[in-house]
Design an enzyme around this catalytic site. Structure first.
Site: not given
Lengths: 543, 531
Positions: A89-90
């Site tokens: 997600t980052t």
């Protein structure tokens, strides 16, 4: 430009784009320092004073309450990646922001946004094709250790990274334990069947994987046995308390004796229900609702375990695993009440066990489906919460690797290789898209760059080396093995990340490139922002 | 003395009035032009999007002219007319909602010049009317007839409509879906009676637009109620659509049932069971095995008890059917909604081969396939990775449906990419030369104003607009009717060969509506604010 009177503010053209992009970059900057195995954590305190410590991109962004509409697109992007892949997600947010930043530069140099969009789209398609066709390595080829390695890679950036082997094993075992075959003959690994229980106390290393379903509830009464085996399980979705009359029915008595009888009758109704259930052969009764204390004695007499207030989701899982059917009422087709033995599910045992100071109910040896429970231990609540998030990411990664069957080496290796590939690809094109693709190729490098910077390495130096190696690998077929070179963040040099076991599911990478590009394009296409003001209450009649 | 003053006052106010009329007209025109300028950048395949943040904080991203304008809450009364104009185009043709506003804006700026030359507004207005009639004739000549049974030709028109949208990269997938959907519900004998409400787009988050599909049969957004462990798949289904509740009847609020005896308690419980059981048995006896229940606010549509009985009888239950959906469902299934248990007869049931619940992403829906009888409705399941995308896909699909419908109504296609507008401009210029007086002036201005479309197309695509438009004009003068701007390659080419075509109806309606609107704005010479 002539003024357009609207009820609100309006911005258009270059301003909007730059402003949107600045907002997105600001979001990415928040996450930047938490990327990678040596990334750091964020502490988030909400307005209630609750604290979350995490380095999971999606979790951080969810808590941020971002207001800027364009920045919201990025927050949604992280959420989507979380839902569809569960990991990365980052990096997806970083990539999207980098793409936007470079697009902004291109626009300033006088390239029309639509040309940039076309270029990005082409680059995205080419990179996904390249990843899928030439870069991904099949799981079978690498053997079982590859699963372990995928789990290790997913964990390495998380708080439980210090116990990496332990948790990687735990995750892989848990996922393999819930393997099941679907109707079409494919194998599925539903990670929903893995229950995670959190309990503070003891160290992370004392976490364990337990077979069967663990429920965070206790027996309703001390008089009940601790263990029943073999268990006949009844799943109820109704109250076993004194039956009250419905709304609209009023009890009016004139004689005090009558009152007693009515109370008795109320007990009577419940008692006859319990007796019917026990008569059907049930010796472990679970209900989502309550059981009257006075009614417990009937269960105790029959040596049955009764459990009240089971969470609805747990109940569904339990029913599925044991083959029981959840009953909403006991009415039968004769208009009377009864309980059929066919509603019961079975398991080898239902047992109450003590873990640290708390008691849990375990259902083991379920008839229908395998399921697992991971009990997480940690020094405090925040740690346990973060551990459960990290483990979830890790379980997702293992599941993706198993279901999609392909992995790619991590540690910036994919991005560096793609970057070289796209750069060469760009030079074969004559159109304006060429510039956009070249920028796309540069933007990909944000991942290895940030990885290196977070590990306190000289990013410029490392990237130069990395690119040189990958260039050699793509130009010279003899040096094909170099294509798996990636960063070794602990020692600060390059290594073959495929051999070193830094692996990520290929699907996760492909999805994150697709999603990041889509999000960047969505924002790039906007050239006008209209913010409507709130309507005043008293004005509402006039418009 | 008084009389003298009066005369003086009158004269003053008269001159003020003249001044005012001019001001009002100018202010109206400039406000309307501002609206046109606002949507200009979203015209064409390379047009950009607008982001609108509503007061509640919801964000909308679109490049559909009608959608943007309706959300913008324009305040100026004349500007509002342009907003309505794009709405009218949306209703009439469904597509070209940006085009119509841009044309109107350009015509208005032409008016400004003409007014500046001292031409009376009524003269301009009449000349414009004449021009638009001639324009229609020119378009009729340039258009080519199309056979609506020729699927590929219709798909091309739909694809052109989609090419300007956010979903443009999926045009190849969505265009055939749109065409098939409209073809299925259309009655070729009565093309005017095509009711787009018979197409239902169900939006489900998750997946990508590539997973969007046309479903033969009915799709319900609801999920099957499984709280009593009911069935989720029924083959050879008999479906009933009921509008009454399967729960214990409630007394009025003022009334109470009074229990004075403990034996009465038993009766209350038993009676309730008996009552519900009777309902369920009656339903079962008609052979029904799928039950769709309308949402009820007064009473619970189902109770634990009735769900339990129905599950035992292997009847699938779908709850929360909205009141607005009833008509659509009844039409699709060829069944009659049942209002009470007494009218629950087998003749009112629908026969369906297969009813099953399927999960898409994290949500569930109910699919009904193999409905007996002719399909009168279609369902499209749209998928998308985020809500903004999904909403825009729905709007774009709607545009595509409208384009196909326009083609069914008037079976002519015309070249896109600015070709139609340029052709009209060139034709009108020729006609203008045969006219005399102010009319000649006005018609020429009208013709030049239409060139705004190719001009904007080129500009939005990042092409040198002046070179492109002059070359385009040149080609049309030489008789190349279908020459248009090839936005992808950045040059002029034959639009019909490039498959960039649109229905004649869309272009004609855009021209006609824009002209009417402009004439109306021209004729206003005073604004009176009333309370």
């Amino acid at each position: 430009m002539s003024s357009l009177a609207i009820y609100g503010e309006r911005q258009s053209g270059e301003d909007v784009r730059t402003q949107n992009i600045t907002a997105c970059i600001a979001i990415a900057n928040i996450l930047r320092s938490s990327l990678g195995p040596v990334g750091l954590d964020k502490m988030l305190v909400d307005d209630m004073g609750d604290v979350i410590v995490t380095n999971d991109g999606a979790t951080i962004l969810k808590q941020l309450e971002v207001e800027h509409p364009a920045a919201k697109v990025l927050v949604e992007l992280a959420q989507q990646q979380d839902e569809e892949v569960g990991d990365g997600t980052t990096s997806v947010v970083l990539l999207a922001a980098e793409l936007l930043k470079r697009a902004d530069d291109l626009v300033r140099r006088g390239i029309h946004p639509t040309n940039i969009i076309a270029g990005y789209r082409l680059a995205m398609r080419e990179s996904c094709r390249f990843l899928r066709d030439t870069f991904a390595v099949s799981v079978e080829k690498l053997g079982k250790s590859c699963l372990l390695n995928t789990a290790r890679t997913a964990i390495s950036s998380k708080i439980i990274g210090s116990e990496i082997d332990f948790f990687a094993n735990l995750a892989v075992e848990a996922v393999l334990a819930v393997k099941r075959k679907t109707e079409v003959g494919k194998y599925k690994y539903p990670i929903k069947a893995i229950n995670i229980l959190k309990k503070s106390g003891k160290g992370a290393r004392d976490s364990q994987l337990l077979k069967g379903i663990g429920l965070n509830v206790t027996r309703a009464s001390q008089g009940m046995p601790l263990r029943v085996s073999p268990a006949k399980i009844a799943c109820l979705d109704f109250d076993l308390r004194r039956s009250k009359m419905k709304m609209g029915v009023q009890v009016l008595v004139e004689d005090p004796k009558e009152l007693e009888r009515i109370q008795e009758k109320e007990y009577e109704v419940t008692k006859s229900r319990i007796e019917a259930i026990l008569k059907a052969g049930a010796n472990a009764i679970f209900t989502t609702k309550g059981i009257d204390d006075a009614a417990l004695k009937y269960f105790v007499e029959k040596n049955a375990i009764a459990v009240r207030r089971v969470a609805k989701d747990d109940m569904k899982r339990l029913a599925k695993a044991t083959g029981a059917s959840v009953q909403l009422t006991m009415a039968d087709l004769g208009g009377e009440e009864s309980f059929d033995p066919s509603f019961l599910g079975s398991a080898e045992e239902v047992v109450e066990e003590t873990i640290s100071d708390d008691k849990f109910i375990f259902v083991r040896g379920c008839k229908n489906l395998a399921s697992g429970t991971i009990v997480l231990r940690g020094p405090n609540e925040y740690m346990c919460d973060e551990m459960s998030r990290s483990l979830h990411d890790c379980l997702c990664a293992v599941q993706r690797a198993l279901e999609s069957n392909y992995v790619v080496p991590g540690g910036g290796c994919v991005e560096a290789s793609l970057s070289i590939f796209l750069e060469n690809f760009a030079t074969t094109l004559g159109g304006r898209e060429q510039l956009a693709i070249a920028e796309f190729s540069d933007a990909l490098l944000v991942i290895p760059k940030t990885l290196a910077a977070n590990a306190a390495l000289d990013a410029t130096d490392m990237i130069a080396k990395l690119r040189a190696v990958h260039n050699a690998a793509q130009l010279d077929s003899n040096k094909g093995n170099l294509s798996h070179m990636g960063l070794d963040l602990e020692n600060g040099h390059l290594r073959d990340n495929l051999e070193a076991g830094i692996l990520e599911p290929a699907m996760s990478k492909i999805k994150s490139i697709q999603l990041a590009t889509e999000a960047a394009i969505t924002i790039l296409r906007i050239d006008d922002l209209i913010k409507l003001k709130k309507k005043q209450e008293d004005e509402s009649g006039e418009y | 003395m008084d009389a003298k003053n009066n005369i003086k006052n009158n004269r003053e106010s008269a001159s003020k009035d003249r001044q005012k009329a001019k001001d009002v007209r100018l202010s109206n025109i400039s406000a309307s032009k501002a609206v046109a300028d606002a949507v200009r950048t979203s015209l064409g395949p390379r047009g950009l999007d607008k982001m609108v943040q509503e007061e509640a904080g919801d964000v909308l991203i679109s490049n559909d002219g009608a959608t943007i304008l309706s959300k913008m809450r324009v305040e100026h009364p004349a500007a509002k007319m342009l907003v309505d104009l794009s709405k009218a185009q949306d209703i009439e043709a469904g597509d070209g909602t940006t085009t119509v506003v841009v044309i109107a804006g350009s015509l208005l700026s032409a008016c400004l010049t003409l007014l500046g030359k001292g031409i009376h507004p009524s003269l301009i207005s009449d000349a414009f009317q004449y021009a638009v009639e001639k324009a229609e004739e020119i378009l009729d000549k340039a258009a080519q007839p199309v056979d609506v049974n020729d699927r590929t030709a219709v798909i091309q028109a739909a694809a052109t409509a989609l090419s300007s949208k956010v979903v443009s990269q999926h045009a190849t997938l969505l265009a055939p879906i749109a065409v098939d959907a409209v073809t299925r519900i259309a009655n070729l004998e009565e093309p005017d009676a095509i009711d787009l409400r018979n197409i239902r787009v169900i939006k489900k988050l998750g997946g990508t637009l590539d997973d969007t599909e046309l479903f033969e049969g009915l799709v319900l957004n609801q999920h099957v109620n499984k709280s009593a462990g009911g069935v989720t798949k029924v083959a050879g289904a008999k479906v009933a659509l009921i509008q009454f509740c399967l729960s214990a009847p409630k007394t009025d609020i003022e009334n109470n049932i009074i229990v004075q005896d403990y034996s009465a308690m038993d009766r209350v419980l038993r009676e309730e069971r008996q009552y519900i059981l009777n309902l369920c048995k009656k339903i079962k006896n008609t052979g029904c095995n799928v039950l769709l229940i309308q949402k009820s606010i007064l009473r619970d549509a189902t109770s634990d008890l009735s769900l339990h009985y129905l599950a035992k009888m292997k009847i699938m239950v779908v709850q929360d059917v909205e009141r607005e959906e009833i008509e659509f469902i009844a039409k699709s299934l060829h069944c009659v909604p049942i209002a009470g248990i007494d009218s629950f007869v087998p003749e009112k049931l629908a026969k369906v081969d297969l009813v099953e619940e399927v999960s898409v992403g994290s949500e569930k829906m109910v699919k009904m396939s193999g409905i007996q009888g002719k399909h009168k409705t279609v369902s499209i399941i749209a998928r998308g990775s985020n809500k903004l995308m999904l909403d825009e896909a729905e709007r774009s699909l709607h545009d595509a449906f409208c384009v196909v419908r326009s083609l069914f109504r008037r079976r002519f296609l015309i070249a896109g990419g600015g070709a139609a507008e340029t052709e009209v401009a060139v034709g009108l210029n020729k006609i203008a030369k045969t006219l005399e007086g102010a009319a000649a002036f006005c018609v020429r201005a009208f013709a030049d104003a239409l060139e705004v479309i190719p001009y904007t197309l080129a500009e939005n695509a990042g092409l040198p607009s002046i070179e492109i438009v002059t070359e385009l004009r040149n080609r049309h003068v030489q008789g190349d009717k279908n020459a248009g701007i090839n936005v992808k390659k950045g040059n002029i080419s034959n639009m019909v060969e490039e498959n960039v075509v649109m229905p004649l109806l869309v272009t004609v309606s855009a021209l006609r509506l824009a002209t009417e609107c402009v004439r109306m704005i021209l004729k206003i010479d005073d604004i009176v604010m009333t309370r």
